[in-house]
Write a protein that holds these residues in place. Structure first.
Motif, PDB file in Angstrom:
ATOM      1  N   LYS A  18      13.546  11.648  10.982  1.00  0.00           N
ATOM      2  CA  LYS A  18      13.021  11.782  12.530  1.00  0.00           C
ATOM      3  C   LYS A  18      14.291  11.564  13.551  1.00  0.00           C
ATOM      4  O   LYS A  18      13.982  12.236  14.614  1.00  0.00           O
ATOM      5  CB  LYS A  18      11.884  10.668  12.727  1.00  0.00           C
ATOM      6  CG  LYS A  18      10.448  11.179  11.902  1.00  0.00           C
ATOM      7  CD  LYS A  18       9.457  10.282  12.084  1.00  0.00           C
ATOM      8  CE  LYS A  18       8.254  10.090  11.116  1.00  0.00           C
ATOM      9  NZ  LYS A  18       7.328   9.321  11.355  1.00  0.00           N
ATOM     10  N   GLU A  22      14.604  13.450  17.094  1.00  0.00           N
ATOM     11  CA  GLU A  22      14.108  12.627  18.485  1.00  0.00           C
ATOM     12  C   GLU A  22      15.287  12.173  19.177  1.00  0.00           C
ATOM     13  O   GLU A  22      15.206  11.583  20.387  1.00  0.00           O
ATOM     14  CB  GLU A  22      13.277  11.434  17.999  1.00  0.00           C
ATOM     15  CG  GLU A  22      12.126  11.685  17.240  1.00  0.00           C
ATOM     16  CD  GLU A  22      11.037  12.494  18.117  1.00  0.00           C
ATOM     17  OE1 GLU A  22      10.748  12.215  19.315  1.00  0.00           O
ATOM     18  OE2 GLU A  22      10.206  13.290  17.656  1.00  0.00           O
ATOM     19  N   CYS A  55      16.926   5.840  17.700  1.00  0.00           N
ATOM     20  CA  CYS A  55      16.876   6.205  16.179  1.00  0.00           C
ATOM     21  C   CYS A  55      16.553   5.165  15.182  1.00  0.00           C
ATOM     22  O   CYS A  55      16.189   5.276  14.187  1.00  0.00           O
ATOM     23  CB  CYS A  55      18.342   6.568  15.983  1.00  0.00           C
ATOM     24  SG  CYS A  55      19.808   5.852  16.451  1.00  0.00           S
ATOM     25  N   LEU A  58      13.001   4.696  14.000  1.00  0.00           N
ATOM     26  CA  LEU A  58      12.590   6.039  13.731  1.00  0.00           C
ATOM     27  C   LEU A  58      13.178   6.403  12.138  1.00  0.00           C
ATOM     28  O   LEU A  58      12.581   7.005  11.221  1.00  0.00           O
ATOM     29  CB  LEU A  58      12.976   7.321  14.466  1.00  0.00           C
ATOM     30  CG  LEU A  58      12.184   7.311  15.618  1.00  0.00           C
ATOM     31  CD1 LEU A  58      12.972   8.254  16.770  1.00  0.00           C
ATOM     32  CD2 LEU A  58      10.914   7.289  15.553  1.00  0.00           C
ATOM     33  N   CYS A  60      13.597   6.264   8.360  1.00  0.00           N
ATOM     34  CA  CYS A  60      12.634   5.918   7.319  1.00  0.00           C
ATOM     35  C   CYS A  60      13.633   5.049   6.217  1.00  0.00           C
ATOM     36  O   CYS A  60      12.996   4.240   5.487  1.00  0.00           O
ATOM     37  CB  CYS A  60      12.403   6.866   6.659  1.00  0.00           C
ATOM     38  SG  CYS A  60      13.370   8.311   5.697  1.00  0.00           S
TER      39      CYS A  60
END
Length: 67
Positions: A18, A22, A55, A58, A60
């Motif tokens: 992500k 983003e 970041c 976001l 994972c």
């Protein structure tokens, strides 16, 4: 302050990352690299990164930190 990736934690999988999509500065990219154990790596462009920290939550793999 800038964002940094702990490569030991990062799965280097651009389809699920992500932060790549983003990052408002487009500072995070995926790079094929045969020298890396997984054959690729995520990289943060220090010149583009503003240290905003978007970041961090976001990620994972919990492998990005701002320092």
């Amino acid at each position: 302050m800038k964002a940094y990736i702990d490569k030991q934690k990062c799965s280097s999988e651009p389809r699920i990352c992500k932060p790549i999509a983003e990052c408002p500065e487009k500072a995070i990219s995926w790079i094929e690299d045969d020298e890396e154990p997984l054959g690729s790596r995520m990289e943060i462009d220090e010149e583009k990164c503003t240290g905003c920290g978007i970041c961090v939550p976001l990620c994972c793999g919990d492998c990005i930190e701002v320092k």
